[in-house]
Design a protein around this motif. Sequence first.
Motif, PDB file in Angstrom:
ATOM      1  N   GLY A  36       0.835  -1.190   0.000  1.00 37.84           N
ATOM      2  CA  GLY A  36       0.000   0.000   0.000  1.00 37.84           C
ATOM      3  C   GLY A  36       0.872   1.243   0.000  1.00 37.84           C
ATOM      4  O   GLY A  36       0.928   1.984   0.986  1.00 37.84           O
ATOM      5  N   THR A  40      -2.656   3.288   0.414  1.00 38.04           N
ATOM      6  CA  THR A  40      -3.738   2.501  -0.168  1.00 38.04           C
ATOM      7  C   THR A  40      -3.148   1.382  -1.007  1.00 38.04           C
ATOM      8  O   THR A  40      -2.133   1.589  -1.690  1.00 38.04           O
ATOM      9  N   ALA A  46     -10.009  -0.846   1.693  1.00 39.70           N
ATOM     10  CA  ALA A  46      -9.506  -1.639   2.818  1.00 39.70           C
ATOM     11  C   ALA A  46     -10.394  -2.850   3.054  1.00 39.70           C
ATOM     12  O   ALA A  46      -9.905  -3.944   3.385  1.00 39.70           O
ATOM     13  N   ASP A  47     -11.712  -2.692   2.883  1.00 37.39           N
ATOM     14  CA  ASP A  47     -12.621  -3.822   3.058  1.00 37.39           C
ATOM     15  C   ASP A  47     -12.336  -4.926   2.050  1.00 37.39           C
ATOM     16  O   ASP A  47     -12.383  -6.115   2.396  1.00 37.39           O
ATOM     17  N   ARG A  50      -9.220  -6.752   3.089  1.00 37.36           N
ATOM     18  CA  ARG A  50      -9.540  -7.653   4.208  1.00 37.36           C
ATOM     19  C   ARG A  50     -10.265  -8.899   3.718  1.00 37.36           C
ATOM     20  O   ARG A  50     -10.046  -9.998   4.239  1.00 37.36           O
ATOM     21  N   ILE A  57      -0.399  -5.161   5.804  1.00 37.51           N
ATOM     22  CA  ILE A  57      -0.053  -4.467   4.570  1.00 37.51           C
ATOM     23  C   ILE A  57       1.177  -3.604   4.783  1.00 37.51           C
ATOM     24  O   ILE A  57       1.649  -3.432   5.906  1.00 37.51           O
ATOM     25  N   HIS A  80      -3.012   3.877  10.209  1.00 37.41           N
ATOM     26  CA  HIS A  80      -4.090   2.916  10.414  1.00 37.41           C
ATOM     27  C   HIS A  80      -5.460   3.583  10.275  1.00 37.41           C
ATOM     28  O   HIS A  80      -6.342   3.085   9.559  1.00 37.41           O
ATOM     29  N   ASP A  84      -8.054   3.337   7.057  1.00 33.87           N
ATOM     30  CA  ASP A  84      -9.066   2.375   7.472  1.00 33.87           C
ATOM     31  C   ASP A  84      -8.504   0.952   7.513  1.00 33.87           C
ATOM     32  O   ASP A  84      -9.190  -0.009   7.201  1.00 33.87           O
ATOM     33  N   TRP A  85      -7.230   0.853   7.903  1.00 34.71           N
ATOM     34  CA  TRP A  85      -6.621  -0.474   8.046  1.00 34.71           C
ATOM     35  C   TRP A  85      -6.353  -0.714   9.528  1.00 34.71           C
ATOM     36  O   TRP A  85      -5.512  -0.057  10.136  1.00 34.71           O
ATOM     37  N   HIS A  86      -7.079  -1.661  10.116  1.00 35.22           N
ATOM     38  CA  HIS A  86      -7.016  -1.862  11.559  1.00 35.22           C
ATOM     39  C   HIS A  86      -6.037  -2.961  11.962  1.00 35.22           C
ATOM     40  O   HIS A  86      -5.808  -3.175  13.150  1.00 35.22           O
ATOM     41  N   ILE A  89       0.649  -2.916  10.164  1.00 35.83           N
ATOM     42  CA  ILE A  89       1.260  -2.259   9.015  1.00 35.83           C
ATOM     43  C   ILE A  89       2.772  -2.303   9.172  1.00 35.83           C
ATOM     44  O   ILE A  89       3.307  -2.027  10.246  1.00 35.83           O
TER      45      ILE A  89
END
Length: 373
Positions: A36, A40, A46-47, A50, A57, A80, A84-86, A89
């Motif tokens: 990313g 991104t 992000a969904d 996932r 990522i 994060h 929107d990446w929980h 990283i």
Amino acid sequence: MSALRWTAAGTDGGARAGVLRTAHGTVPTPVFMPVGTAGTVKAMTADSVRATGARMILGNTYHLMLRPGAERVARLGGLHRMADWHGPILTDSGGFQVMSLSGLRKMDADGVTFRSHIDGSAHRLTPERSIEIQHLLGADVTMCFDECTPFPATEAQTATSMRLSMAWAARCRAAFVPRDGYGLFGIVQGGVFNALRAESVAALTEIGFEGYAIGGLAVGEGQAEMYRVLEATVPLLPADRPRYLMGVGTPDDLIGAVARGIDMFDCVLPTRSGRTARAYTSRGVLNMRNARHAEDLSPLDPDCPCPACQKHSRAYIHHLIRADEILGPMLLTWHNIQYYQTLMGRLRAAILDGRFTEEAAAIRAGWQERAIA
């Protein structure tokens, strides 16, 4: 304080399965991490990332420091939150991108001064600043700032480059702020020279890191030489720490590297290939621009659960590509990331079941059933 850590779950020959525990969750290994670059995974939400099963990522220090700026990312809640990446990283240090600027940079023993490829503005990266930027981004895994040795290079050139990177690694270690669930990885350099690789490992292990990456491969040396370097280097690394092969690679590269004890991978190949109409499948690689797909109602891969395969035909994807519709690259990118995640899941399960060699052979045999189309 408990730093990021890796624990073994099983082995089969040289191949290892384990679990990486970070501040933002656990990651089964071996793992492929989608890239990313600018906050991104290109052409993906992000969904959707996932949904492929990806757990971790990458972000890119160089690109994010230039735009929107590390301090701004921090003010926006960190990478994060912004992306929107929980999950976890990993951020690279910026070294590879800076070194690739050639005429736009000037290096000295303290760091690198360079001009932005975007607007020509001047910037300075040192080991300390790279660590600071990655801290501002909120990376679970921070990478040491190093010089990416060019290929080919003489043994003397490679030795000078590697020793500079080792000096910078010590400075990175001193600059890193320890926190629960976060870690710093050292990067083994040394080109294709076994003695230099061993010297680099010795220097890094004396400093001590939460994980160890192998850099400077997949830069033109070829797969056989890459495997040879791995076979000489991996056994020297601490067995209780994660091993990360940077920038690799094709599905075949991943299988060979897992067999040689690598736990973590990243590469732009699945996303870049998606944008250039190529699909990785269990029956080989497809070029979706080719006219042979124009009336083919079959899916890209009947064994794949991604939306491109479950909802659309090759004919439709071929049409999207030929019509320059953005949905085409989006679907192919999703499919390719899904393929890589499925591949790593199969390899992990096989390691735990003690059948890695057989599974690797079965996967490779599938690719041979259909030549590249």
